[in-house]
Design a protein around this motif. Structure first.
Motif, short mmCIF file in Angstrom:
data_model
loop_
_atom_site.label_atom_id
_atom_site.label_comp_id
_atom_site.label_asym_id
_atom_site.label_seq_id
_atom_site.Cartn_x
_atom_site.Cartn_y
_atom_site.Cartn_z
N GLN A 14 -7.87 -6.50 4.76
CA GLN A 14 -7.09 -5.66 3.86
C GLN A 14 -6.90 -4.26 4.42
OE1 GLN A 14 -9.40 -6.14 0.34
NE2 GLN A 14 -8.09 -7.76 -0.45
N GLU A 15 -7.92 -3.75 5.10
CA GLU A 15 -7.78 -2.43 5.70
C GLU A 15 -6.75 -2.45 6.83
OE1 GLU A 15 -11.71 -1.25 6.85
OE2 GLU A 15 -12.39 -1.10 4.77
N TRP A 16 -6.75 -3.51 7.63
CA TRP A 16 -5.74 -3.64 8.68
C TRP A 16 -4.35 -3.80 8.08
CZ3 TRP A 16 -5.32 -2.99 13.76
CH2 TRP A 16 -6.49 -2.83 14.49
N ALA A 17 -4.25 -4.58 7.01
CA ALA A 17 -2.96 -4.78 6.37
C ALA A 17 -2.41 -3.47 5.82
CB ALA A 17 -3.08 -5.81 5.25
N ALA A 18 -3.26 -2.71 5.15
CA ALA A 18 -2.82 -1.43 4.62
C ALA A 18 -2.47 -0.46 5.74
CB ALA A 18 -3.92 -0.83 3.73
N GLY A 19 -3.24 -0.47 6.81
CA GLY A 19 -2.97 0.41 7.93
C GLY A 19 -1.68 0.07 8.64
N LEU A 20 -1.43 -1.21 8.86
CA LEU A 20 -0.19 -1.61 9.52
C LEU A 20 1.03 -1.34 8.65
CD1 LEU A 20 -1.18 -4.93 11.31
CD2 LEU A 20 -0.53 -2.76 12.36
N THR A 21 0.90 -1.53 7.35
CA THR A 21 2.02 -1.24 6.46
C THR A 21 2.31 0.26 6.43
OG1 THR A 21 1.44 -3.16 5.13
CG2 THR A 21 2.92 -1.56 4.14
N ALA A 22 1.27 1.07 6.39
CA ALA A 22 1.46 2.52 6.43
C ALA A 22 2.05 2.95 7.77
CB ALA A 22 0.13 3.23 6.18
N PHE A 23 1.59 2.32 8.86
CA PHE A 23 2.16 2.60 10.19
C PHE A 23 3.65 2.29 10.21
CE2 PHE A 23 3.45 0.63 14.23
CZ PHE A 23 3.33 1.70 15.08
N ALA A 24 4.01 1.12 9.70
CA ALA A 24 5.42 0.72 9.69
C ALA A 24 6.25 1.66 8.82
CB ALA A 24 5.55 -0.72 9.19
N ALA A 25 5.69 2.09 7.69
CA ALA A 25 6.43 2.99 6.81
C ALA A 25 6.69 4.33 7.48
CB ALA A 25 5.65 3.20 5.50
N VAL A 26 5.67 4.88 8.11
CA VAL A 26 5.83 6.18 8.79
C VAL A 26 6.78 6.05 9.98
CG1 VAL A 26 4.61 7.94 10.11
CG2 VAL A 26 3.64 7.09 7.99
N MET A 27 6.63 4.99 10.76
CA MET A 27 7.50 4.81 11.91
C MET A 27 8.94 4.56 11.49
SD MET A 27 5.69 5.45 14.45
CE MET A 27 6.72 4.94 15.79
N LEU A 28 9.15 3.81 10.41
CA LEU A 28 10.51 3.58 9.92
C LEU A 28 11.12 4.87 9.41
CD1 LEU A 28 12.59 1.33 9.60
CD2 LEU A 28 11.75 0.97 7.29
N PHE A 29 10.30 5.71 8.78
CA PHE A 29 10.78 7.01 8.33
C PHE A 29 11.22 7.86 9.53
CE2 PHE A 29 10.34 11.45 7.11
CZ PHE A 29 11.01 11.47 5.90
N LEU A 30 10.41 7.87 10.59
CA LEU A 30 10.76 8.63 11.79
C LEU A 30 12.00 8.07 12.48
CD1 LEU A 30 7.25 9.34 13.35
CD2 LEU A 30 8.79 10.95 12.22
N VAL A 31 12.10 6.75 12.57
CA VAL A 31 13.28 6.14 13.16
C VAL A 31 14.52 6.49 12.35
CG1 VAL A 31 14.40 3.90 13.51
CG2 VAL A 31 12.14 4.29 14.41
#
Length: 144
Positions: A14-31
């Motif tokens: 669950q920690e990895w899932a939350a971390g990867l989703t947050a990573f994707a959200a931040v990276m998508l925002f930057l893109v």
């Protein structure tokens, strides 16, 4: 009797899932933000872009600007939905990142290095959104 909502016990998955989703959200925002800037530069017909003759996907630079501008706005909207860990945002995030990859591939001759960087970032977004299983996610906004 009232029902109480409890947060699932924290596990490594669950920690990895939350971390990867947050990573994707931040990276998508930057893109999205970078695509908006690229779109504004192209609409303003800046001299930064290379002009290429006889390119199979030759659009006017202003057309490419509007394409990148609209994809950037959609990416920012979807990234906000990803922070709420909603399934529609995950599906839309993969679709938007895929469209960003295609748009940057097609506009590769106009700004080659930047297009390759954006393709790589969008590839990481698709990976991060697809690797997480649905049952490992929990709503980050309900975390106490």
């Amino acid at each position: 009797m009232t029902a109480t909502h409890t947060r699932p016990a924290d596990t490594t998955k669950q920690e990895w899932a939350a971390g990867l989703t947050a990573f994707a959200a931040v990276m998508l925002f930057l893109v999205g933000l970078l695509d908006i800037f690229r779109g504004i530069m192209a609409v303003a017909e800046d001299d930064i872009f290379v002009t290429t003759r006889n390119y199979a996907f030759a659009f006017d630079l202003t057309s490419w600007g509007w394409i990148h501008l609209s994809l950037g706005v959609l990416a920012i909207i979807v990234s906000i939905g990803l922070l709420k860990v909603s399934m529609w945002a995950r599906v839309s995030g993969v679709a938007i990142a895929g469209l960003v990859i295609i748009a940057n591939f097609l506009s590769l001759p106009y700004y080659p290095v930047w297009s390759v960087v954006m393709i790589a970032l969008s590839g990481f977004i698709v990976w991060a959104l697809c690797v997480v299983q649905r049952d490992n996610l929990f709503n980050l906004s309900e975390a106490e």
